[in-house]
Design an enzyme around this catalytic site. Sequence first.
Site, mmCIF file in Angstrom:
data_model
loop_
_atom_site.group_PDB
_atom_site.id
_atom_site.type_symbol
_atom_site.label_atom_id
_atom_site.label_comp_id
_atom_site.label_asym_id
_atom_site.label_seq_id
_atom_site.Cartn_x
_atom_site.Cartn_y
_atom_site.Cartn_z
ATOM 1 N N ARG A 97 -3.978 11.634 10.938
ATOM 2 C CA ARG A 97 -5.259 11.453 11.647
ATOM 3 C C ARG A 97 -5.036 10.782 12.997
ATOM 4 O O ARG A 97 -4.606 9.627 13.082
ATOM 5 C CB ARG A 97 -6.196 10.603 10.790
ATOM 6 C CG ARG A 97 -6.723 11.395 9.605
ATOM 7 C CD ARG A 97 -7.615 10.569 8.740
ATOM 8 N NE ARG A 97 -8.649 9.849 9.473
ATOM 9 C CZ ARG A 97 -9.562 9.098 8.894
ATOM 10 N NH1 ARG A 97 -9.574 8.965 7.580
ATOM 11 N NH2 ARG A 97 -10.459 8.477 9.618
ATOM 12 N N LYS A 157 3.658 5.754 -15.418
ATOM 13 C CA LYS A 157 3.132 4.397 -15.680
ATOM 14 C C LYS A 157 1.731 4.234 -15.097
ATOM 15 O O LYS A 157 0.948 3.405 -15.572
ATOM 16 C CB LYS A 157 4.096 3.315 -15.190
ATOM 17 C CG LYS A 157 4.425 3.341 -13.700
ATOM 18 C CD LYS A 157 3.451 2.569 -12.857
ATOM 19 C CE LYS A 157 3.607 2.933 -11.395
ATOM 20 N NZ LYS A 157 2.635 2.304 -10.512
ATOM 21 N N TRP A 164 1.238 1.373 1.402
ATOM 22 C CA TRP A 164 2.660 1.347 1.060
ATOM 23 C C TRP A 164 3.539 1.749 2.253
ATOM 24 O O TRP A 164 4.559 1.123 2.524
ATOM 25 C CB TRP A 164 2.911 2.237 -0.154
ATOM 26 C CG TRP A 164 4.244 2.060 -0.817
ATOM 27 C CD1 TRP A 164 5.008 3.053 -1.344
ATOM 28 C CD2 TRP A 164 4.971 0.836 -1.070
ATOM 29 N NE1 TRP A 164 6.162 2.524 -1.899
ATOM 30 C CE2 TRP A 164 6.156 1.169 -1.743
ATOM 31 C CE3 TRP A 164 4.723 -0.516 -0.783
ATOM 32 C CZ2 TRP A 164 7.104 0.211 -2.121
ATOM 33 C CZ3 TRP A 164 5.669 -1.475 -1.155
ATOM 34 C CH2 TRP A 164 6.834 -1.103 -1.814
ATOM 35 N N ALA A 210 2.178 -3.301 -2.315
ATOM 36 C CA ALA A 210 2.272 -3.350 -0.853
ATOM 37 C C ALA A 210 1.828 -4.718 -0.326
ATOM 38 O O ALA A 210 2.457 -5.288 0.572
ATOM 39 C CB ALA A 210 1.410 -2.242 -0.262
ATOM 40 N N VAL A 265 -6.182 5.827 -2.928
ATOM 41 C CA VAL A 265 -5.687 6.860 -3.831
ATOM 42 C C VAL A 265 -5.388 6.270 -5.225
ATOM 43 O O VAL A 265 -4.751 5.226 -5.344
ATOM 44 C CB VAL A 265 -4.453 7.580 -3.232
ATOM 45 C CG1 VAL A 265 -3.302 6.636 -2.986
ATOM 46 C CG2 VAL A 265 -3.991 8.718 -4.129
ATOM 47 N N ASP A 296 7.791 -1.407 -13.487
ATOM 48 C CA ASP A 296 6.573 -0.940 -12.823
ATOM 49 C C ASP A 296 5.393 -0.899 -13.794
ATOM 50 O O ASP A 296 4.240 -1.130 -13.409
ATOM 51 C CB ASP A 296 6.831 0.455 -12.218
ATOM 52 C CG ASP A 296 6.090 0.648 -10.917
ATOM 53 O OD1 ASP A 296 5.268 -0.217 -10.557
ATOM 54 O OD2 ASP A 296 6.301 1.689 -10.256
ATOM 55 N N GLY A 324 9.635 1.260 -7.886
ATOM 56 C CA GLY A 324 9.785 0.016 -8.646
ATOM 57 C C GLY A 324 8.524 -0.814 -8.589
ATOM 58 O O GLY A 324 7.524 -0.410 -7.982
ATOM 59 N N SER A 382 -3.474 -3.487 -8.727
ATOM 60 C CA SER A 382 -3.317 -2.081 -9.130
ATOM 61 C C SER A 382 -4.644 -1.344 -9.087
ATOM 62 O O SER A 382 -5.571 -1.649 -9.840
ATOM 63 C CB SER A 382 -2.746 -1.997 -10.549
ATOM 64 O OG SER A 382 -2.910 -0.677 -11.026
ATOM 65 N N ARG A 383 -4.711 -0.331 -8.205
ATOM 66 C CA ARG A 383 -5.965 0.434 -8.136
ATOM 67 C C ARG A 383 -6.106 1.337 -9.364
ATOM 68 O O ARG A 383 -7.207 1.703 -9.737
ATOM 69 C CB ARG A 383 -6.079 1.193 -6.815
ATOM 70 C CG ARG A 383 -5.203 2.339 -6.470
ATOM 71 C CD ARG A 383 -3.890 2.071 -5.841
ATOM 72 N NE ARG A 383 -3.807 1.369 -4.602
ATOM 73 C CZ ARG A 383 -3.498 1.954 -3.439
ATOM 74 N NH1 ARG A 383 -3.295 3.242 -3.364
ATOM 75 N NH2 ARG A 383 -3.387 1.246 -2.350
#
Length: 334
Positions: A32, A187, A11, A136, A275, A240, A132, A250-251
């Site tokens: 990092r 969400k 993102w 990515a 994540v 969203d 929203g 969507s992970r």
Amino acid sequence: MKVAVLGCGAWGTALALVLHQNGHDVTMWSYRADEVEVLCKTHESLRLKGIHLPETMLFSAELDCVDGCGLVVFATPSFAVRQTAKAVAPYLKPGTTVVSVTKGIEANTGCRMTEIIRQEINDSCKVVSLSGPSHAEEVARRIPTGVVAACEDAAAAQLVQDAFMNSVFRVYTNPDIVGVELGAALKNVIALCCGVSDGMGLGDNSKALMMTRGMAEMARLGVALGGKSETFAGLSGMGDLIVTCTSMHSRNRRAGILIGQGKSAQEAMKEVGAVVEGYYAAHSAYILAEKMGVDMPVCRCAYEVLYEGKQVQAVVSELMSRSKKDETAETNWK
Ligand SMILES: NC(=O)c1ccc[n+]([C@@H]2O[C@H](COP(=O)([O-])OP(=O)(O)OC[C@H]3O[C@@H](n4cnc5c(N)ncnc54)[C@H](O)[C@@H]3O)[C@@H](O)[C@H]2O)c1
């Protein structure tokens, strides 16, 4: 304008590209040094496969890169927002506009992301939430997208709107930062649950039920915490929720699918490899709902599956055999 984006994830990278395309001088920061070294050498995104980053985009592992920036964007996962805000605070000049694009609720405190940032940085900085329906992968490919910049301070929200908006990235403003941030965080829990439903092989009816009743409980908690119910019908709520519950990008949904197929939460997150904010938000939502006395059956069941190892089949039976309700009375839209 000079801009820094903190976080070189998917993102942060997509938004850095938007800002660069809008003519801003962009530096991306990562905690990092090895990531920064690779980015400087290759200009290839680490998280968005096949996305090349312009030669004029800069990368740094030093937080003094925010020096002279008119805009600083926080794009780390929620668990890293407080430590990043603490670390960058000495380098932020008073009056800087800060944007949080992270979707989450802090685990131990129940704080929203902009609350955390405000607690850690200079009081004179304005903090805006940008949120929203925006994968990515699609934003980086310049696919038309709409988001909302939320802040009680209209001028700060408009500054963010102006910085990000272009012909393929539409930015609205909204003064209801509470509703926008809670919609964004909650969400993800419902998306994870929709993934579980898909993973178990349930149907479209089940998913629509989960999304609609999930939205009702998101709004219930949001209103109890000071948000406006209409915000939950907007981009950061319904918008969203739709994109996260229905897309393979969507992970959160992907993690849910794996859990619905029998994997543990830890196995699912490892397999997704990025994540999964819904996992953390399920814990925070459970604590906040208990504290506020708000009924959130879907989020409670998500918590029980993710943190207490409850079987997904048992959860479906439990949700379906709850006492009879009146649809609108229980929703408590104000
Ligand atoms: N990916 C999307 O499409 C998308 C869209 C909207 C919002 N978001 C939100 O943006 C946030 C970041 O998501 P992402 O997709 O970029 O995640 P990601 O998994 O792609 O990347 C996370 C980034 O955070 C960095 N990071 C990890 N631990 C850190 C630490 N302790 N300190 C500082 N940085 C650390 C990693 O180096 C990595 O660059 C999440 O809250 C997510 O919900 C993501």
